[in-house]
Design a protein around this motif. Structure first.
Motif, PDB file in Angstrom:
ATOM      1  N   CYS A   9     -83.795  26.607 -10.990  1.00 40.08           N
ATOM      2  CA  CYS A   9     -82.951  27.081 -10.060  1.00 40.08           C
ATOM      3  C   CYS A   9     -82.369  25.954  -9.397  1.00 40.08           C
ATOM      4  O   CYS A   9     -81.095  26.102  -9.094  1.00 40.08           O
ATOM      5  N   LEU A  10     -82.761  24.812  -9.106  1.00 37.74           N
ATOM      6  CA  LEU A  10     -82.187  23.550  -8.555  1.00 37.74           C
ATOM      7  C   LEU A  10     -81.195  23.162  -9.321  1.00 37.74           C
ATOM      8  O   LEU A  10     -79.993  22.974  -9.059  1.00 37.74           O
ATOM      9  N   LEU A  11     -81.594  23.108 -10.759  1.00 40.40           N
ATOM     10  CA  LEU A  11     -80.369  22.758 -11.591  1.00 40.40           C
ATOM     11  C   LEU A  11     -79.103  23.799 -11.838  1.00 40.40           C
ATOM     12  O   LEU A  11     -78.171  23.297 -11.886  1.00 40.40           O
ATOM     13  N   GLU A  12     -79.580  24.813 -11.722  1.00 39.11           N
ATOM     14  CA  GLU A  12     -78.601  25.713 -11.905  1.00 39.11           C
ATOM     15  C   GLU A  12     -77.685  26.203 -10.561  1.00 39.11           C
ATOM     16  O   GLU A  12     -76.808  26.933 -10.333  1.00 39.11           O
ATOM     17  N   GLY A  13     -78.376  25.760  -9.338  1.00 40.63           N
ATOM     18  CA  GLY A  13     -77.829  26.060  -7.984  1.00 40.63           C
ATOM     19  C   GLY A  13     -78.020  27.339  -7.593  1.00 40.63           C
ATOM     20  O   GLY A  13     -77.259  27.769  -7.014  1.00 40.63           O
TER      21      GLY A  13
ATOM     22  N   LEU B  64     -75.441  28.809   1.844  1.00 38.99           N
ATOM     23  CA  LEU B  64     -75.759  29.783   0.714  1.00 38.99           C
ATOM     24  C   LEU B  64     -74.759  29.776  -0.266  1.00 38.99           C
ATOM     25  O   LEU B  64     -73.608  29.893   0.133  1.00 38.99           O
ATOM     26  N   GLY B  65     -74.930  29.950  -1.430  1.00 41.90           N
ATOM     27  CA  GLY B  65     -74.012  29.916  -2.204  1.00 41.90           C
ATOM     28  C   GLY B  65     -73.268  28.579  -2.691  1.00 41.90           C
ATOM     29  O   GLY B  65     -72.725  28.199  -3.540  1.00 41.90           O
ATOM     30  N   ARG B  66     -73.504  27.687  -1.824  1.00 42.78           N
ATOM     31  CA  ARG B  66     -73.142  26.137  -2.141  1.00 42.78           C
ATOM     32  C   ARG B  66     -74.102  25.184  -2.386  1.00 42.78           C
ATOM     33  O   ARG B  66     -73.875  24.205  -3.216  1.00 42.78           O
ATOM     34  N   ARG B  67     -75.525  25.411  -1.735  1.00 43.02           N
ATOM     35  CA  ARG B  67     -76.340  24.441  -1.935  1.00 43.02           C
ATOM     36  C   ARG B  67     -77.872  25.291  -2.185  1.00 43.02           C
ATOM     37  O   ARG B  67     -78.001  26.402  -1.418  1.00 43.02           O
ATOM     38  N   PRO B  68     -78.218  25.220  -3.557  1.00 37.95           N
ATOM     39  CA  PRO B  68     -79.436  25.989  -3.953  1.00 37.95           C
ATOM     40  C   PRO B  68     -80.689  25.840  -2.889  1.00 37.95           C
ATOM     41  O   PRO B  68     -80.948  24.907  -2.359  1.00 37.95           O
TER      42      PRO B  68
ATOM     43  N   SER C 265     -83.310  40.227   1.706  1.00 37.57           N
ATOM     44  CA  SER C 265     -82.403  40.875   2.049  1.00 37.57           C
ATOM     45  C   SER C 265     -81.553  40.567   3.383  1.00 37.57           C
ATOM     46  O   SER C 265     -80.307  40.440   3.287  1.00 37.57           O
ATOM     47  N   ARG C 266     -82.321  39.849   4.194  1.00 38.74           N
ATOM     48  CA  ARG C 266     -81.502  39.264   5.208  1.00 38.74           C
ATOM     49  C   ARG C 266     -80.473  38.186   5.008  1.00 38.74           C
ATOM     50  O   ARG C 266     -79.299  37.886   5.493  1.00 38.74           O
ATOM     51  N   LEU C 267     -80.884  37.250   3.924  1.00 44.28           N
ATOM     52  CA  LEU C 267     -80.119  35.908   3.578  1.00 44.28           C
ATOM     53  C   LEU C 267     -79.168  36.576   2.526  1.00 44.28           C
ATOM     54  O   LEU C 267     -78.433  35.721   2.040  1.00 44.28           O
ATOM     55  N   GLY C 268     -79.289  37.686   1.637  1.00 39.20           N
ATOM     56  CA  GLY C 268     -78.681  38.123   0.729  1.00 39.20           C
ATOM     57  C   GLY C 268     -79.025  37.027  -0.613  1.00 39.20           C
ATOM     58  O   GLY C 268     -78.195  36.703  -1.531  1.00 39.20           O
ATOM     59  N   ILE C 269     -80.115  36.653  -0.635  1.00 34.32           N
ATOM     60  CA  ILE C 269     -80.535  36.040  -1.927  1.00 34.32           C
ATOM     61  C   ILE C 269     -81.391  36.964  -2.796  1.00 34.32           C
ATOM     62  O   ILE C 269     -82.002  37.796  -2.512  1.00 34.32           O
TER      63      ILE C 269
ATOM     64  N   LEU D 158     -92.556  19.090  -2.169  1.00 30.55           N
ATOM     65  CA  LEU D 158     -92.798  19.382  -0.758  1.00 30.55           C
ATOM     66  C   LEU D 158     -91.863  18.753   0.000  1.00 30.55           C
ATOM     67  O   LEU D 158     -91.411  18.792   1.412  1.00 30.55           O
ATOM     68  N   GLU D 159     -91.484  17.428  -0.298  1.00 28.13           N
ATOM     69  CA  GLU D 159     -90.399  16.519   0.324  1.00 28.13           C
ATOM     70  C   GLU D 159     -88.926  16.879  -0.147  1.00 28.13           C
ATOM     71  O   GLU D 159     -88.171  16.291   0.579  1.00 28.13           O
ATOM     72  N   ASN D 160     -88.615  17.869  -1.073  1.00 29.38           N
ATOM     73  CA  ASN D 160     -87.160  18.073  -1.563  1.00 29.38           C
ATOM     74  C   ASN D 160     -86.707  19.041  -0.381  1.00 29.38           C
ATOM     75  O   ASN D 160     -87.267  20.164   0.191  1.00 29.38           O
ATOM     76  N   PRO D 161     -85.430  18.531   0.556  1.00 32.56           N
ATOM     77  CA  PRO D 161     -85.020  18.933   1.643  1.00 32.56           C
ATOM     78  C   PRO D 161     -84.556  20.576   1.318  1.00 32.56           C
ATOM     79  O   PRO D 161     -84.438  21.569   1.855  1.00 32.56           O
TER      80      PRO D 161
END
Ligand SMILES: Nc1ncnc2c1ncn2[C@@H]1O[C@H](COP(=O)(O)OP(=O)(O)OP(=O)(O)O)[C@@H](O)[C@H]1O
Ligand SMILES: O=C(O)[C@@H](CO)OP(=O)(O)O
Length: 312
Positions: free
Chosen positions: A188-192, A88-92, A114-118, A212-215
């Motif tokens: 979101c992926l672009l902005e991280g 979290l915070g390093r990889r979107p 809430s649990r993950l702070g997203i 679907l295949e994006n990790p």
């Protein structure tokens, strides 16, 4: 709060007072029950106070929490805690919570956030409203309906059995919304920026395979197999929100057909399906799935636990 007597946590670009709540939430994301998570947050706070620490770097705090968890034999939790800090915070990460109307996608999405702070949770209903602003009713009439009434405006629904008609209407309705969903994911992926997207329109067989295949994209389908329980959810929601219960009950048969179809498409595309009975259990199951997927992602990068400890 008496700030000068409190402990300050220093991040890369900001400082903030030590929050037992924030620490407890990140421990819950790693699988600890709330009561134990809060007790450990208190223990850490007391430990820092005893050492008369006024300012602590985030990285040092994480290392202390990690080793404290190990000292209390919470080895698995310590690994998950490390993993989450690493990711979290390093990889979107984009978490998709799909499911037919009323199965609980928004409720579960907010719990996980809430649990993950997203901080960002987007409902596909909101994305649908945006798409309605840019696409005319003449061009895509199904977009201006609900998922369970879109069949009414199909231009090509002659001689089809009802179930096929309902599903075709639902797919046409969802396709248009999914164009917007893909746009949000790309941004979101672009902005991280990590985000949770939840809603009825997340149909696995309509989402492009590269998503679907994006990790970094983790898709989970919620369902309710028991018809009575599903119906009760609409009554429950009607008591606390302006969503018209009678409308959902009027189209309940169709919503159940869509619910079944969503599970079928999830299985077809290898998307895990979770029955949403108890909120806490559903959230824990979702977190386990997400953690496993992220562990694979980190292993793919060839990182060990020591590397993660050094880098957090
Ligand atoms: N596991 C659960 N146990 C009890 N109540 C639940 C659970 N999950 C959700 N609910 C309740 O069921 C109702 C429907 O949930 P929610 O609004 O999250 O559904 P939804 O899938 O987002 O529906 P829609 O797609 O129509 O917006 C809400 O009142 C919610 O609080
Ligand atoms: O279309 C639907 O199934 C629901 C939930 O997405 O939205 P509404 O009932 O508000 O149209």
């Amino acid at each position: 709060m008496d700030l000068q007597n409190d402990i300050v946590v220093r991040g890369k670009s900001y400082e903030m007072p030590f929050s037992k709540g924030i620490l407890a939430r990140s421990l819950m994301a790693a699988g600890l029950k709330p009561s134990i998570a809060y007790r450990i947050a208190w223990d850490i706070y007391e430990m820092l106070k005893k050492e008369n620490i006024k300012v602590i770097d985030k990285a040092e705090l994480r290392r202390r929490v990690y080793y404290y968890l190990i000292s209390k034999n919470y080895d698995e939790v310590a690994k998950k805690y490390l993993l989450w800090r690493m990711v979290l915070g390093r990889r979107p990460i984009v978490i998709l919570i799909g499911g037919a109307s009323g199965v609980g996608t928004s409720t579960i999405a907010f719990e996980i956030a809430s649990r993950l702070g997203i901080s960002s949770v987007i409902g596909t209903d909101s994305i649908r409203e945006v798409m309605r602003k840019v696409i005319s009713r003449d061009l895509i009439p199904t977009l201006y309906e609900s998922s369970y009434t879109a069949w009414k405006v199909l231009k090509d629904n002659y001689e089809e059995d009802n179930k096929t008609k309902y599903i075709k209407g639902f797919e046409r309705h969802s396709e248009a919304v999914l164009t917007g969903v893909e746009g949000v994911i790309n941004r979101c992926l672009l902005e991280g920026q990590s985000v949770i997207i939840e809603g009825t329109h997340l149909v696995p067989t309509l989402l492009k395979d590269n998503y679907l295949e994006n990790p970094h994209i983790i898709f989970i389908m919620l369902t309710i197999y028991d018809e009575k329980l599903h119906k009760m959810r609409f009554y429950a929601r009607g008591r606390v929100s302006s969503r018209p219960t009678e409308r959902y009950l009027r189209y309940f048969k169709i919503i159940r057909i869509i619910n079944e179809y969503m599970v079928e498409t999830a299985k077809k595309k290898g998307v895990p399906v979770i029955e949403n009975i108890k909120i806490s259990e559903t959230v824990d199951k979702c977190l386990n799935i997400i953690t496993e997927r992220l562990k694979n992602m980190i292993e793919l990068e060839g990182l060990s636990e020591e590397d993660m400890l050094e880098s957090v």
